[in-house]
Design a protein around this motif. Structure first.
Motif, PDB file in Angstrom:
ATOM      1  N   UNK A   1       0.817  -1.215   0.000  1.00 14.47           N
ATOM      2  CA  UNK A   1       0.000   0.000   0.000  1.00 14.47           C
ATOM      3  C   UNK A   1       0.849   1.263   0.000  1.00 14.47           C
ATOM      4  N   UNK A   2       2.047   1.206   0.562  1.00 12.51           N
ATOM      5  CA  UNK A   2       2.911   2.393   0.596  1.00 12.51           C
ATOM      6  C   UNK A   2       4.138   2.239  -0.294  1.00 12.51           C
ATOM      7  N   UNK A   3       4.287   1.066  -0.934  1.00  9.90           N
ATOM      8  CA  UNK A   3       5.457   0.794  -1.788  1.00  9.90           C
ATOM      9  C   UNK A   3       6.754   0.954  -1.006  1.00  9.90           C
TER      10      UNK A   3
ATOM     11  N   UNK B   1       4.179  -0.107   8.032  1.00 11.70           N
ATOM     12  CA  UNK B   1       4.328   1.168   7.334  1.00 11.70           C
ATOM     13  C   UNK B   1       3.453   2.247   7.957  1.00 11.70           C
ATOM     14  N   UNK B   2       2.318   1.877   8.545  1.00 11.04           N
ATOM     15  CA  UNK B   2       1.420   2.869   9.136  1.00 11.04           C
ATOM     16  C   UNK B   2       2.064   3.518  10.366  1.00 11.04           C
TER      17      UNK B   2
ATOM     18  N   UNK C   1       1.278  10.976   7.504  1.00 14.11           N
ATOM     19  CA  UNK C   1       2.414  10.779   8.415  1.00 14.11           C
ATOM     20  C   UNK C   1       1.999  11.074   9.846  1.00 14.11           C
ATOM     21  N   UNK C   2       2.626  10.336  10.749  1.00 16.35           N
ATOM     22  CA  UNK C   2       2.340  10.564  12.163  1.00 16.35           C
ATOM     23  C   UNK C   2       3.237  11.696  12.675  1.00 16.35           C
TER      24      UNK C   2
ATOM     25  N   UNK D   1      -2.800  -0.446   6.994  1.00 14.96           N
ATOM     26  CA  UNK D   1      -3.533   0.362   6.012  1.00 14.96           C
ATOM     27  C   UNK D   1      -4.763  -0.336   5.431  1.00 14.96           C
ATOM     28  N   UNK D   2      -4.890  -1.661   5.581  1.00 11.87           N
ATOM     29  CA  UNK D   2      -6.045  -2.342   4.978  1.00 11.87           C
ATOM     30  C   UNK D   2      -7.350  -1.853   5.602  1.00 11.87           C
ATOM     31  N   UNK D   3      -7.386  -1.759   6.932  1.00 13.04           N
ATOM     32  CA  UNK D   3      -8.619  -1.338   7.600  1.00 13.04           C
ATOM     33  C   UNK D   3      -8.828   0.161   7.447  1.00 13.04           C
TER      34      UNK D   3
END
Length: 983
Positions: free
Chosen positions: A444-446, A527-528, A687-688, A726-728
């Motif tokens: 999802x973020x490559x 990645x999240x 981004x966090x 990222x899926x949810x």
């Protein structure tokens, strides 16, 4: 091998001189190759007498004549036999013995010597009655089969190979001294003793033999001479070369593996005046290479299939399912820029292998292979054939020993012979430390993590434009200043400093160096949260790659674990220590055996007395027989190796609050669970915030038998695995159930256990080693979709054992579903290389260069569907067949495989279906004998019989009040039943 033109048949000669005729047949809706006839030459009757008739000894060469209806067989004894191909029978009275040929040879050439074996047979394209025969000693004969006489004789040297030019007026011979000669067949005088041209292309020093030579003429004038071998014996005798010569242009194609054969793709119609070669195909031991002979420079043609997987040895692999279309296009684009396609006029792949009838795959699958030379290759695994998409190289980031060799190679470019490296098989690694051990990709973020042999962990990101930038380098000391340990293995790789140029594709952002630089054994990416976790044989670390700083480092070494400090490349293993450990283990097992034997006698008498009181045998409730498992010693070497790492958003502190966690499992059966404080991203932001991530040890679990932990997964309130990062949040998967209680599934080499969270108390288990006598090697949670109902799917646990069997268990109940034989138990590298997909398929290496694909799912099958367009004379109905193969779980040793796909023919529920699953039971597949009986009794409830062992669970997060409450609850539970204790 010889194709019989227009017949759909194939003639093969084996090394035992047997001939086999194969035919494409249509049977049960499948077109397949079947052996129609075979011919075994008669065995040699004693010694060949000079006066006796010639006997059919070893066949050295085969030539098809008369449009494939007859074959000429050249033999070791110098005779040529003729074979009727449709019946595979020898034609009597047509055998050409060496004596008949010798009659046409001058007396001084004969002088009592034999002609030697037949080395070559060539047919005349326009006159099928003429055959060119070449004998090992150097005699060349144009034999007229109709007149049974020699038309022309040439006297040459020791012969290796022959080629007859299209018109029949010129022939070229190659010889064992590295020379070739061109002869004219139009000269009237026979025998001809001197060729028109004789040359040693790589002379004047002694050269190796030219094994095969081809002559092809062109309309433009300059003919091609193509040959293999002939290299200077002293300097380049070990090279595998094919030389292409046209007019003044000579190119020496330098291959990295042995040349088996080569041919040109050219015009074969007799009416054409010129060969007009389009392509040169070279079959090597490790790959198939095709060169375009029509384009200047003779470039290689990219292969649409059969690309060598093992260009460098495969060290790890990973599968990514359901790749988003945007990421797929970006990877394909990056790959195309790596190897720019020639102009549109250039040659397409010249070999026709039939037509692919399979539908376009519904989803894209990527297979990633990590290699010994530090490269990661991306393969399109959506269909039947693996297609190369893109190659990522990590070697450019490090200073290795190969730069010096490269500069030498550049300096020697003008040397003779004019070598040109061709093919992509390259077995030589510049530096073994570059080898890729683990690879993870976030689709999802490559973003991607590549971890290597010298403790290097690279975080990369896909970029659509080339860039020049410096890579941030950080070190993480996993020993944590532990006293008394010195690393004896290899040094770390030195990274290059300053901005470095990076091509389009995955570009490194951060390099994390583990210290000591041992091979990375586990890695995971979230990645999240911008976190990467990695483990070696010394411990594990957590790294925040957004802020480029380490979060956590934990040493897992046991005080006695000195073996972990020696590294895989160290040659100073302590023999004395390993012997001492072995004797200690033997002594310990003997002592415990004596204790058990003493107790067993009294227990045995009691058991016998009870059995005597029973009324009849069938009243006895039989419990499944279980093997007794020896607990492993705490001071076993390599006990600190980190086997698996896992991120999850779950309940670890208490049942009311969930949050980010990290789990680590080791070789000694220890599981560490950390609660993470990760700053959350602002709504709508990717981004966090830049605040630091904190990690607090929450739980520590020690499995009783200390079996290595293979995998960890958290299940939500519905018993489903948590979605990927990222899926949810992007609504790409169903959100996890956060209302019900979560559970953690811990798979060790010996058993699977489900523990409730946050208490970490055992819920269910299945003791695989006790029941089946095998150990777990690979584990994955896979989704099995129903064939009958489109929307129904189950999540199951797929497990590969050290015996090569695949078991499927329900989740979270851990009931055995099915059990297949998959890989030979002797094939250790095949078992070690196995990787499961998310949809119930798998890949494993059946050889260093081949992946075998298997399916456990009845719905998700990758079938080879293809047709071969063959025009049979007078039978149009047999023109095209769909070649269908049942999806098989083939055995690597060639024994019949197990068909996994079919449902039961009578529609009756299979034994597995009646247990409440929707997975059809194939008729050929065998259920594990324990699976049905033990599913409800032995492993889903916590029984109180046998030796009761307790997991040592340490909770670091609970308050003092909660701890007292937990202790009070535990005391009550113990008083109520022993069943809470876990075996």
């Amino acid at each position: 091998m010889h194709f019989l033109p227009g017949q759909g048949r194939l003639l093969t000669l084996l090394d035992d001189s047997s001939l086999h005729l194969w035919e494409i047949l249509h049977h049960d809706g499948c077109a397949h190759l079947e052996e129609a006839l075979s011919f075994q030459p008669p065995s040699r009757p004693g010694f060949d007498g000079a006066s006796g008739p010639p006997s059919l000894t070893r066949v050295t060469v085969v030539l098809l004549v008369a449009a494939g209806d007859m074959a000429a067989l050249g033999t070791e004894g110098g005779s040529v036999f003729f074979l009727d191909v449709p019946t595979l029978t020898l034609l009597e009275g047509q055998t050409l013995g060496p004596d008949e040929v010798l009659r046409s040879v001058p007396d001084d050439y004969r002088c009592g010597k034999a002609l030697g074996p037949v080395e070559a047979l060539e047919g005349h394209l326009r006159d099928p009655t003429k055959i060119l025969i070449g004998y090992s000693r150097g005699l060349l004969v144009i034999w007229n089969q109709a007149a049974q006489c020699a038309d022309h004789i040439f006297l040459g040297n020791q012969l290796e190979s022959l080629c007859w030019e299209r018109s029949g007026s010129t022939l070229v011979s190659s010889h064992s001294d590295g020379s070739y000669a061109i002869w004219s067949a139009d000269t009237g005088s026979s025998p001809t003793t001197q060729p028109m041209v004789a040359t040693t292309p790589y002379g004047p020093f002694p050269c190796k033999a030219i094994n095969k030579i081809l002559w092809r003429n062109c309309e433009s004038g300059g003919h091609f001479i193509i040959f293999s071998g002939g290299m200077p014996r002293a300097s380049y005798g070990d090279r595998h070369c094919v030389s292409v010569l046209q007019a003044e242009t000579l190119v020496t194609l330098d291959f990295t593996s042995r040349i088996i054969d080569f041919f040109t793709v050219h015009s074969t119609r007799p009416e054409d005046e010129f060969d007009q070669p389009q392509a040169l195909a070279v079959l090597l031991e490790e790959e198939l290479v095709v060169l375009d002979l029509q384009t200047p420079g003779w470039p290689a043609v990219p292969a649409p299939y059969l690309a060598p997987l093992h260009s460098s040895a495969i060290t790890c692999s990973a599968h990514v399912a359901n790749v988003p279309a945007k990421l797929w296009a970006r990877i394909v684009s990056a790959g195309e820029q790596q190897s720019p396609q020639p102009a549109s006029t250039a040659l397409s792949w010249p070999i026709t292998g039939g037509r692919n009838l399979a539908q376009e795959p519904s989803q894209r699958g990527l297979l990633l292979t990590g290699h010994e030379d530090g490269t990661v290759r991306f393969w399109d695994a959506s269909g039947v054939a693996l297609r190369p998409l893109y190659k990522l190289s990590t070697a450019g980031l490090f200073q290795t020993d190969c730069e010096h060799a490269d500069s030498l190679a550049q300096a020697a470019e003008d040397d003779w012979p004019p070598f040109r490296k061709v093919g992509c098989f390259d077995p030589y690694s510049d530096d073994p430390r570059l080898g890729v051990q683990k690879v993870v990709l976030c689709k999802y973020t490559a973003q991607m993590v590549v971890a290597g042999t010298a403790g290097q962990v690279l975080v990369l990101e896909l970029s659509d434009v080339p860039s020049e930038q410096a890579v941030s380098v950080s070190s993480v000391d996993l020993l944590q200043d532990r006293e008394g340990f010195t690393w004896k293995g290899h040094e770390r790789l030195s990274p290059r400093t300053g901005p470095l140029p990076w091509p389009t594709g995955f570009q490194p952002r951060v390099l994390v160096q583990c210290l000591p630089p041992a091979a990375v054994t586990a890695v995971t990416l979230h990645a999240e949260w911008s976190l990467v976790a990695f483990g070696t044989s010394h411990g594990f670390g957590l790294f925040d790659y957004q802020r480029k700083c380490p979060v956590l480092a934990r040493c897992t070494l046991h005080p006695n674990d000195s073996l972990a400090m020696e590294g895989p490349l160290s040659r100073v293993k302590s023999l004395k220590k390993s012997l001492r450990q072995s004797f200690r283990r033997i002594r310990k097992s003997r002592v415990s055996g004596k204790k058990r034997a003493a107790n067993a006698n009294s227990k045995l008498q009691e058991a016998n007395a009870q059995l005597a009181e029973q009324a009849c045998p069938h009243d006895v409730e039989m419990t499944p027989v279980q093997r007794r498992i020896e607990p492993r010693s705490a001071d076993d070497s390599l006990s600190g190796v980190v086997r698996c790492l896992y991120f999850a958003d779950t309940f670890l502190r208490d049942a009311a609050h969930h949050g980010p966690t990290m789990w680590a499992g080791t070789n000694s059966g220890s599981v560490f669970a950390y609660a993470l404080e990760v700053p959350t991203a602002v709504a709508g932001g990717e981004k966090r915030p830049e605040r630091a991530v904190e990690a607090v040890l929450g739980k520590e679990v020690q499995l009783m038998h200390r079996a290595p932990v293979v995998a960890i997964a958290v299940l939500d309130g519905r018993g489903r695995p948590l979605p990927e990062p990222y899926e949810a949040s992007r609504d790409l998967a169903q959100a996890p159930d956060m209302q019900g209680g979560h559970a953690v599934l811990i798979a060790s080499e010996e058993q699977f256990k489900v523990f409730t969270l946050p208490k970490v108390s055992a819920k269910t288990k299945f003791k695989l080693t006790a029941h089946e006598g095998c150990r777990v090697r690979k584990v994955a949670l896979a989704t099995f979709a129903s064939v009958a109902c489109e929307d129904y799917a189950e999540t199951c646990l797929a497990c590969l054992t050290n015996l090569g069997d695949v078991h499927v268990f329900s989740v979270p109940g851990l009931r055995p579903q099915v059990h297949y034989s998959c890989i030979r138990k002797e094939d250790i590298s095949g078992i070690a290389s196995c990787v499961f997909t998310r949809h119930g398929q798998g890949f494993y290496l059946i050889s260093p260069s081949e992946f075998e694909r298997f399916s456990l799912s009845a719905r998700n099958i990758t079938e080879p569907l293809c047709s071969l367009d063959i025009s049979w004379p007078g039978d149009a109905a047999r023109a095209s067949y769909g070649l269908r193969e049942s999806p098989k779980l083939s055995q690597a040793n060639g024994t019949p495989g197990i068909v996994l796909a079919p449902r039961s023919h009578d529609g009756s529920p299979s034994p597995v279906r009646s247990m409440g699953t929707d997975t059809p039971q194939p008729p050929e597949a065998t259920l594990s004998p324990m699976s049905i009986d033990s599913a409800t009794s032995a492993d889903t409830t916590l029984d109180t019989t046998g030796d009761v062992t307790v997991e040592d669970v340490t909770d670091f997060l609970g308050s003092s009040e909660e701890s007292e409450k937990n202790l009070r609850n535990l005391a009550e539970d113990e008083a109520r039943a022993c069943a809470i204790l876990i075996k």
